[in-house]
Design a protein around this motif. Structure first.
Motif, PDB file in Angstrom:
ATOM      1  N   GLY A  52     -77.717  43.819 -22.361  1.00  0.00           N
ATOM      2  CA  GLY A  52     -76.361  44.310 -22.182  1.00  0.00           C
ATOM      3  C   GLY A  52     -75.612  44.543 -23.477  1.00  0.00           C
ATOM      4  N   LEU A  53     -76.337  44.688 -24.572  1.00  0.00           N
ATOM      5  CA  LEU A  53     -75.689  44.916 -25.866  1.00  0.00           C
ATOM      6  C   LEU A  53     -75.085  46.314 -25.917  1.00  0.00           C
ATOM      7  N   THR A  54     -73.972  46.431 -26.610  1.00  0.00           N
ATOM      8  CA  THR A  54     -73.365  47.741 -26.804  1.00  0.00           C
ATOM      9  C   THR A  54     -73.900  48.427 -28.047  1.00  0.00           C
ATOM     10  N   ALA A  55     -74.700  47.741 -28.838  1.00  0.00           N
ATOM     11  CA  ALA A  55     -75.277  48.313 -30.057  1.00  0.00           C
ATOM     12  C   ALA A  55     -76.108  49.536 -29.709  1.00  0.00           C
ATOM     13  N   LYS A  56     -76.022  50.534 -30.552  1.00  0.00           N
ATOM     14  CA  LYS A  56     -76.826  51.743 -30.406  1.00  0.00           C
ATOM     15  C   LYS A  56     -78.183  51.501 -31.046  1.00  0.00           C
ATOM     16  N   ALA A  57     -79.244  51.933 -30.379  1.00  0.00           N
ATOM     17  CA  ALA A  57     -80.600  51.776 -30.897  1.00  0.00           C
ATOM     18  C   ALA A  57     -81.058  53.097 -31.491  1.00  0.00           C
ATOM     19  N   ILE A  58     -81.427  53.065 -32.781  1.00  0.00           N
ATOM     20  CA  ILE A  58     -81.940  54.269 -33.425  1.00  0.00           C
ATOM     21  C   ILE A  58     -83.333  53.994 -33.969  1.00  0.00           C
ATOM     22  N   VAL A  59     -84.154  55.053 -33.997  1.00  0.00           N
ATOM     23  CA  VAL A  59     -85.541  54.901 -34.413  1.00  0.00           C
ATOM     24  C   VAL A  59     -85.922  55.980 -35.415  1.00  0.00           C
ATOM     25  N   GLY A  60     -86.974  55.679 -36.178  1.00  0.00           N
ATOM     26  CA  GLY A  60     -87.516  56.631 -37.135  1.00  0.00           C
ATOM     27  C   GLY A  60     -88.803  56.096 -37.713  1.00  0.00           C
ATOM     28  N   GLY A  61     -89.323  56.800 -38.680  1.00  0.00           N
ATOM     29  CA  GLY A  61     -90.576  56.410 -39.300  1.00  0.00           C
ATOM     30  C   GLY A  61     -91.587  57.532 -39.201  1.00  0.00           C
ATOM     31  N   ALA A  62     -92.631  57.417 -39.976  1.00  0.00           N
ATOM     32  CA  ALA A  62     -93.614  58.493 -40.114  1.00  0.00           C
ATOM     33  C   ALA A  62     -94.153  59.042 -38.788  1.00  0.00           C
ATOM     34  N   PRO A  63     -94.586  58.203 -37.841  1.00  0.00           N
ATOM     35  CA  PRO A  63     -95.165  58.764 -36.621  1.00  0.00           C
ATOM     36  C   PRO A  63     -94.147  59.069 -35.518  1.00  0.00           C
ATOM     37  N   VAL A  64     -92.886  58.745 -35.738  1.00  0.00           N
ATOM     38  CA  VAL A  64     -91.865  58.835 -34.692  1.00  0.00           C
ATOM     39  C   VAL A  64     -91.278  60.245 -34.658  1.00  0.00           C
ATOM     40  N   SER A  78     -83.962  59.731 -36.463  1.00  0.00           N
ATOM     41  CA  SER A  78     -83.846  60.392 -37.760  1.00  0.00           C
ATOM     42  C   SER A  78     -85.213  60.419 -38.429  1.00  0.00           C
ATOM     43  N   ALA A  79     -85.462  61.518 -39.116  1.00  0.00           N
ATOM     44  CA  ALA A  79     -86.732  61.675 -39.825  1.00  0.00           C
ATOM     45  C   ALA A  79     -86.742  60.959 -41.169  1.00  0.00           C
ATOM     46  N   ASP A  80     -85.548  60.584 -41.674  1.00  0.00           N
ATOM     47  CA  ASP A  80     -85.502  59.934 -42.980  1.00  0.00           C
ATOM     48  C   ASP A  80     -84.293  59.008 -43.079  1.00  0.00           C
ATOM     49  N   ALA A  81     -84.273  58.201 -44.141  1.00  0.00           N
ATOM     50  CA  ALA A  81     -83.211  57.201 -44.315  1.00  0.00           C
ATOM     51  C   ALA A  81     -81.821  57.819 -44.472  1.00  0.00           C
ATOM     52  N   PRO A  82     -81.643  58.863 -45.286  1.00  0.00           N
ATOM     53  CA  PRO A  82     -80.300  59.448 -45.377  1.00  0.00           C
ATOM     54  C   PRO A  82     -79.800  59.973 -44.029  1.00  0.00           C
ATOM     55  N   GLY A  83     -80.696  60.562 -43.271  1.00  0.00           N
ATOM     56  CA  GLY A  83     -80.327  61.042 -41.938  1.00  0.00           C
ATOM     57  C   GLY A  83     -79.963  59.899 -41.008  1.00  0.00           C
ATOM     58  N   ALA A  84     -80.647  58.772 -41.158  1.00  0.00           N
ATOM     59  CA  ALA A  84     -80.341  57.599 -40.326  1.00  0.00           C
ATOM     60  C   ALA A  84     -78.948  57.067 -40.631  1.00  0.00           C
ATOM     61  N   VAL A  85     -78.553  57.114 -41.880  1.00  0.00           N
ATOM     62  CA  VAL A  85     -77.208  56.666 -42.252  1.00  0.00           C
ATOM     63  C   VAL A  85     -76.165  57.565 -41.595  1.00  0.00           C
ATOM     64  N   GLU A  86     -76.363  58.862 -41.666  1.00  0.00           N
ATOM     65  CA  GLU A  86     -75.422  59.797 -41.040  1.00  0.00           C
ATOM     66  C   GLU A  86     -75.388  59.612 -39.528  1.00  0.00           C
ATOM     67  N   LEU A  87     -76.552  59.404 -38.939  1.00  0.00           N
ATOM     68  CA  LEU A  87     -76.630  59.160 -37.502  1.00  0.00           C
ATOM     69  C   LEU A  87     -75.871  57.894 -37.127  1.00  0.00           C
ATOM     70  N   ALA A  88     -76.082  56.840 -37.877  1.00  0.00           N
ATOM     71  CA  ALA A  88     -75.383  55.579 -37.610  1.00  0.00           C
ATOM     72  C   ALA A  88     -73.877  55.767 -37.723  1.00  0.00           C
ATOM     73  N   ARG A  89     -73.440  56.506 -38.734  1.00  0.00           N
ATOM     74  CA  ARG A  89     -71.997  56.775 -38.891  1.00  0.00           C
ATOM     75  C   ARG A  89     -71.445  57.498 -37.672  1.00  0.00           C
ATOM     76  N   ARG A  90     -72.161  58.508 -37.208  1.00  0.00           N
ATOM     77  CA  ARG A  90     -71.693  59.259 -36.035  1.00  0.00           C
ATOM     78  C   ARG A  90     -71.645  58.385 -34.785  1.00  0.00           C
ATOM     79  N   LEU A  91     -72.669  57.566 -34.591  1.00  0.00           N
ATOM     80  CA  LEU A  91     -72.726  56.724 -33.398  1.00  0.00           C
ATOM     81  C   LEU A  91     -71.652  55.650 -33.403  1.00  0.00           C
ATOM     82  N   VAL A  92     -71.370  55.091 -34.567  1.00  0.00           N
ATOM     83  CA  VAL A  92     -70.358  54.038 -34.679  1.00  0.00           C
ATOM     84  C   VAL A  92     -68.961  54.630 -34.470  1.00  0.00           C
ATOM     85  N   ALA A  93     -68.773  55.858 -34.939  1.00  0.00           N
ATOM     86  CA  ALA A  93     -67.473  56.510 -34.814  1.00  0.00           C
ATOM     87  C   ALA A  93     -67.192  56.994 -33.392  1.00  0.00           C
ATOM     88  N   ALA A  94     -68.242  57.209 -32.622  1.00  0.00           N
ATOM     89  CA  ALA A  94     -68.079  57.757 -31.255  1.00  0.00           C
ATOM     90  C   ALA A  94     -67.469  56.747 -30.297  1.00  0.00           C
TER      91      ALA A  94
END
Length: 94
Positions: A52-64, A78-94
């Motif tokens: 029941g966590l409200t945390a958003k789950a994000i995934v990435g890595g070479a085979p993902v 996200s395909a890479d770390a910089p993209g994951a940061v932007e994704l996290a920012r968007r999800l937290v702001a939503a």
């Protein structure tokens, strides 16, 4: 601007849930380097949901892929770390 709690490698789903609860996480981020570890991502996303966590789950890595993220019910990919940061920012702001 994020506080990151690195749980290390080969971490069981329950430990992600416990750490997310303890630290009041907004995002649980998972990375896989091998296809053999991808089922653990699915188990972790499921555990986050079942807890029941409200945390958003994000995934990435070479085979993902985005398709895999969609298949396991992750909130983002996200395909890479910089993209994951932007994704996290968007999800937290939503």
């Amino acid at each position: 601007g994020f506080q990151v709690v690195d749980l290390g490698v080969d971490v069981e789903a329950g430990k992600f849930v416990q750490a997310a609860q303890q630290h009041k996480a907004h995002v649980v981020a998972l990375s896989a380097l091998l296809t053999t570890t991808m089922p653990a991502m699915q188990a972790t996303v499921r555990a986050v949901r079942e807890a029941g966590l409200t945390a958003k789950a994000i995934v990435g890595g070479a085979p993902v892929t985005q398709a895999f993220a969609d298949q396991i019910g992750a909130d983002g990919y996200s395909a890479d770390a910089p993209g994951a940061v932007e994704l996290a920012r968007r999800l937290v702001a939503a």
